[in-house]
Design a protein around this motif. Structure first.
Motif: not given
Length: 226
Positions: A103-104, A122-126, A136-145
């Motif tokens: 993850f980066i 990003l999930r580089p290995t995906n 389809n899960h190569s990028t991601q948005h999240i909002s912590f927490p």
């Protein structure tokens, strides 16, 4: 107004940065050279300097036993709206299991009390996996927490994730643009975003920004260079 920015990492993640660059919504441009660890405020990570593919950078690794969203603060502007550019590279750490993704990413609007931030990662290995669902899960948005990836995927499948071509350990240029409740993620200088979010979860407010995040403790290795 200037205050510490946030560079975020997690688990055994490795994060390094050479130059931070960004543009505030009002047009103020800024750069911060990160070729040494002077001035860092560390939270759950250790900092050192490294060279990755010929580029000198600052490296962050998780403190042994840490089980938090680790990050380092460096001097820079507090951004409510603006643009951030960064070069990233990530791969699973040696000995990591098959679920590791390297993850980066970039965190923004990070609160000074460490309680919340928005993030694209990003999930580089995906990126080149022989499995379309993983791609389809190569990028991601999240909002912590309050909005981790699991919750967003379960409640709104596919809305906060997308495909993009990624190669573990290779430098990847990432750009985010954010204003009010909208944010967009661009990868490798593509003219169109690979992921658009129109409902950022945190109330718009100035905060720190930075790189290198994973959503939960997992062995990974990541490097970022602005």
């Amino acid at each position: 107004m200037h205050a510490p920015r946030t560079i975020v990492s997690i688990a055994t993640a490795l994060v390094a940065a050479t130059l931070v660059s960004g543009v505030a919504a009002g047009g103020e441009q800024w750069q911060v050279a990160l070729t040494n660890t002077s001035g860092f405020v560390l939270h759950g990570v250790r900092a050192s300097t490294v060279t990755h593919k010929g580029q000198q950078a600052t490296r962050l690794v998780e403190e042994p036993g840490a089980n938090i969203e680790g990050y380092a603060l460096v001097p820079g502007p507090m951004l409510q709206d603006g643009t951030i550019d960064v070069d990233l590279a990530g791969r699973p750490a040696d000995g990591a299991n098959d679920t590791a993704r390297g993850f980066i990413g970039i965190a923004f609007r990070a609160r000074s009390d460490h309680s919340a931030f928005e993030c694209f990662y990003l999930r580089p290995t995906n990126g080149r996996a022989d499995d379309q669902l993983r791609r389809n899960h190569s990028t991601q948005h999240i909002s912590f927490p309050d909005f981790p990836w699991q919750k967003l995927r379960e409640q709104t499948p596919g809305v906060y994730e997308s495909y993009v071509d990624l190669v573990p350990s290779e430098w990847t240029h990432v750009r985010i643009e954010f204003q009010d409740r909208r944010a967009a993620l661009y990868v490798n200088r593509a003219p169109q975003p690979v992921l658009i979010v129109k409902d950022l979860k945190l109330p718009p407010a100035a905060g720190g920004s930075g790189c290198g995040l994973a959503p939960a403790p997992r062995a990974s290795s990541a490097i970022c260079g602005w």
